[in-house]
Design an enzyme around this catalytic site. Structure first.
Site, PDB file in Angstrom:
ATOM      1  N   ASP A  60       0.775  -1.254   0.000  1.00 25.24           N
ATOM      2  CA  ASP A  60       0.000   0.000   0.000  1.00 25.24           C
ATOM      3  C   ASP A  60       0.808   1.308   0.000  1.00 25.24           C
ATOM      4  O   ASP A  60       1.773   1.443   0.755  1.00 25.24           O
ATOM      5  CB  ASP A  60      -0.876   0.089   1.258  1.00 25.24           C
ATOM      6  N   GLN A 119       4.142   0.817   2.280  1.00 26.95           N
ATOM      7  CA  GLN A 119       4.430  -0.425   2.980  1.00 26.95           C
ATOM      8  C   GLN A 119       5.636  -1.074   2.321  1.00 26.95           C
ATOM      9  O   GLN A 119       5.644  -1.313   1.109  1.00 26.95           O
ATOM     10  CB  GLN A 119       3.214  -1.361   2.879  1.00 26.95           C
ATOM     11  N   GLU A 129     -10.382  -2.925   3.826  1.00 28.34           N
ATOM     12  CA  GLU A 129      -9.118  -2.334   4.270  1.00 28.34           C
ATOM     13  C   GLU A 129      -8.997  -0.903   3.728  1.00 28.34           C
ATOM     14  O   GLU A 129      -9.729  -0.490   2.830  1.00 28.34           O
ATOM     15  CB  GLU A 129      -7.937  -3.178   3.749  1.00 28.34           C
TER      16      GLU A 129
HETATM   17  C1  FRU Z   1      -3.780  -3.738   2.705  1.00 31.02           C
HETATM   18  C2  FRU Z   1      -3.137  -4.132   4.014  1.00 31.02           C
HETATM   19  C3  FRU Z   1      -3.552  -3.180   5.116  1.00 31.02           C
HETATM   20  C4  FRU Z   1      -2.426  -3.305   6.104  1.00 31.02           C
HETATM   21  C5  FRU Z   1      -1.232  -3.495   5.212  1.00 31.02           C
HETATM   22  C6  FRU Z   1      -0.184  -4.403   5.789  1.00 31.02           C
HETATM   23  O1  FRU Z   1      -3.107  -4.170   1.577  1.00 31.02           O
HETATM   24  O2  FRU Z   1      -3.474  -5.470   4.342  1.00 31.02           O
HETATM   25  O3  FRU Z   1      -4.828  -3.443   5.649  1.00 31.02           O
HETATM   26  O4  FRU Z   1      -2.328  -2.182   6.921  1.00 31.02           O
HETATM   27  O5  FRU Z   1      -1.716  -4.039   3.999  1.00 31.02           O
HETATM   28  O6  FRU Z   1       0.954  -4.440   4.987  1.00 31.02           O
END
Ligand code: FRU
Length: 475
Positions: free
Chosen positions: A26, A42, A211
């Site tokens: 993300d 991420q 999410e």
């Molecule tokens: C979405 C997710 C989020 C989480 C992150 C973890 O792709 O699952 O909900 O915060 O990725 O890497």
């Protein structure tokens, strides 16, 4: 040392951001400050699969060329053998120093609001929301010493997105309980103490968990009006894949009321657009929100080819507006890059023009704008990234008005059984025409239909770099 994205690798997109190496998912903390757009994301600093989640960081002056900066928020090793991973979240500019975390009068403090995910090997212990802050434009960060700031005792409670509500001088957090299909809204005066306001959910697409929610005000084209849009990353039109859905409605600073919607609205109809969130603090003259999404799908994300040492990347930045159709409002997306279409900006190889005639492409990295007059045809097949054996097929069928993107025979597909796939969406021609703005960038294709009223984003792994495009009429 900062690394400027290079053109050298074979499969690495040119005008889409990818990290120099390792895994990304993300986009996080999209924020504009002092002429710079920040993209946090991420990131696994230790490998090319998901794990050790931390925040990577890149900056851009034009949303096209990105410069990678050092890791922003690393995973934390706790004293008791557990670790805290830094899951998704946002960054706000605390211009009034409401948090008290900056020197008096300092107007440029950045605060990251993220999910602190605590676990021990094989055991998830907690998800709560925490803060980090930076006084130097995101170059260095400190974790707040009284984290977490919002804990409701769940192991699935995540992805905070925060906006400022000027009339009540308060912050509003949109956050999700993924397994319950519930979005919650909290408010705070100082980003440190949060009060529950309301919740929304249990409707729309509930085929996957929910999410990365975000709430954003969007102008309606050709009017002075705006509406609120709640975007949620969740299921796809096709079972098992992921996509993003959205609800259009009103928000009064306390709760969200959706318009009547008889069907689910998807932000992108392709397989590879997820977790998009809007930029915070855009310049005042930029009234339309801008989003960036992760171009991958959890269904096979960890298995896509990674010959260049990185896995995953991001869409181009997209400007959002709403348009009215019948009694509802729907999203329209415009790639920011289309405003800057020059050869140089797009790293086109010499000899290619943009409103391009179809033809041979050597770099596989270009933009193609086509106004297709359907005439009396039954439709067409547009074969992109075509070699002797393979192509990505965009088909339009006039009788059913279905547009489909088919990557079954698009090149390398055998790394995961769910990768070869076709998606189909109904698109009505406008004045018997389809307008296609297609961004082809080596392993990533974004198709904007009729000015972005429908968008399809797909990964594709052509086995050769030298490809052509072919348009075939279906008689
Ligand atoms: C979405 C997710 C989020 C989480 C992150 C973890 O792709 O699952 O909900 O915060 O990725 O890497």
């Amino acid at each position: 040392m900062a690394i400027v994205q290079s053109f050298a690798q074979d499969f690495r997109p040119n005008y889409h951001y990818t990290p120099p190496k390792n895994w990304v998912n993300d986009p996080n903390g999209l924020v504009y400050l002092d002429g710079e757009y920040h993209l946090f994301y991420q990131y696994n600093p230790f490998g090319d699969k998901w794990g050790h989640m931390s925040w990577g960081h890149a900056v851009s002056k034009d949303l096209i060329k990105w410069e990678t900066l050092p890791l922003a928020l690393p995973e934390i090793q706790n004293g008791d053998g557990s670790t805290t991973m830094i899951f998704s979240g946002c960054v706000v500019v605390d211009s009034f120093n409401t948090s008290g975390l900056f020197k008096a009068g300092f107007k440029k403090g950045l605060i990251a609001v993220f999910t602190s995910h605590v676990s021990k090997p094989g055991q998830d212990l907690a998800q709560h929301q925490s803060l980090a802050y930076s006084s130097d434009k995101g170059r260095t960060w400190k974790y707040f010493d009284k984290n977490p700031v919002l804990d409701i005792g769940l192991t699935n409670f995540r992805d905070p997105n925060v906006i400022w509500w000027p009339s009540e001088k308060k912050w509003i957090m949109t956050v999700v309980k993924p397994l319950e299909y519930i979005v919650q809204f909290y408010s705070s005066k100082d980003l440190k103490k949060w009060t529950f306001m309301s919740e929304f959910g249990k409707q729309g697409d509930m085929t996957k968990i929910w999410e990365c929610p975000s709430l954003v005000k969007i102008p309606i084209v050709n009017t002075a009006e705006t509406k609120w849009v709640l975007m949620i990353s969740s299921g796809h039109r096709q079972a098992g894949y992921l996509a993003m859905q959205y609800f259009v409605g009103d928000f009064d600073g306390n709760s969200f009321k959706p318009q009547k919607q008889n069907e689910v609205f998807y932000v992108d109809e392709g397989k590879d657009f997820y977790a998009a969130v809007p930029f915070y603090n855009l310049p005042k003259n930029q009234k339309n929100p801008i989003i960036i999404g992760w171009t991958n799908d959890w269904e096979y994300a960890n298995d896509i080819p990674a010959p260049d040492g990185y896995r995953g990347g991001f869409s181009v930045a997209r400007k959002l507006s709403l348009y009215k159709t019948g009694n509802t409002y729907k999203l329209q997306q415009q790639p920011i890059i289309s405003e800057k279409l020059t050869k140089e900006e797009l790293f086109l190889s010499p000899g290619y023009s943009l409103n391009s005639k179809l033809g041979e492409k050597t770099a596989n990295s270009y933009a193609l704008s086509l106004d297709i007059n359907l005439g009396t045809s039954k439709g067409f097949d547009l074969e992109l990234l075509k070699t002797a054996e393979h192509y990505l097929k965009l088909r339009y069928d006039v009788a059913s008005n279905m547009l489909s993107l088919d990557r079954i025979n698009s090149g390398k597909t055998d790394f995961h059984q769910r990768f070869p796939s076709v998606e189909s969406v109904k698109v009505m021609p406008e004045k018997n025409k389809l307008r296609l703005d297609i961004l082809v960038d080596r392993t990533l294709v974004e198709v904007y239909v009729n000015g972005g009223k429908v968008v399809l984003t797909d990964l594709v792994f052509p086995e050769r770099l030298k490809t052509v495009e072919v348009l075939k009429w279906r008689e």
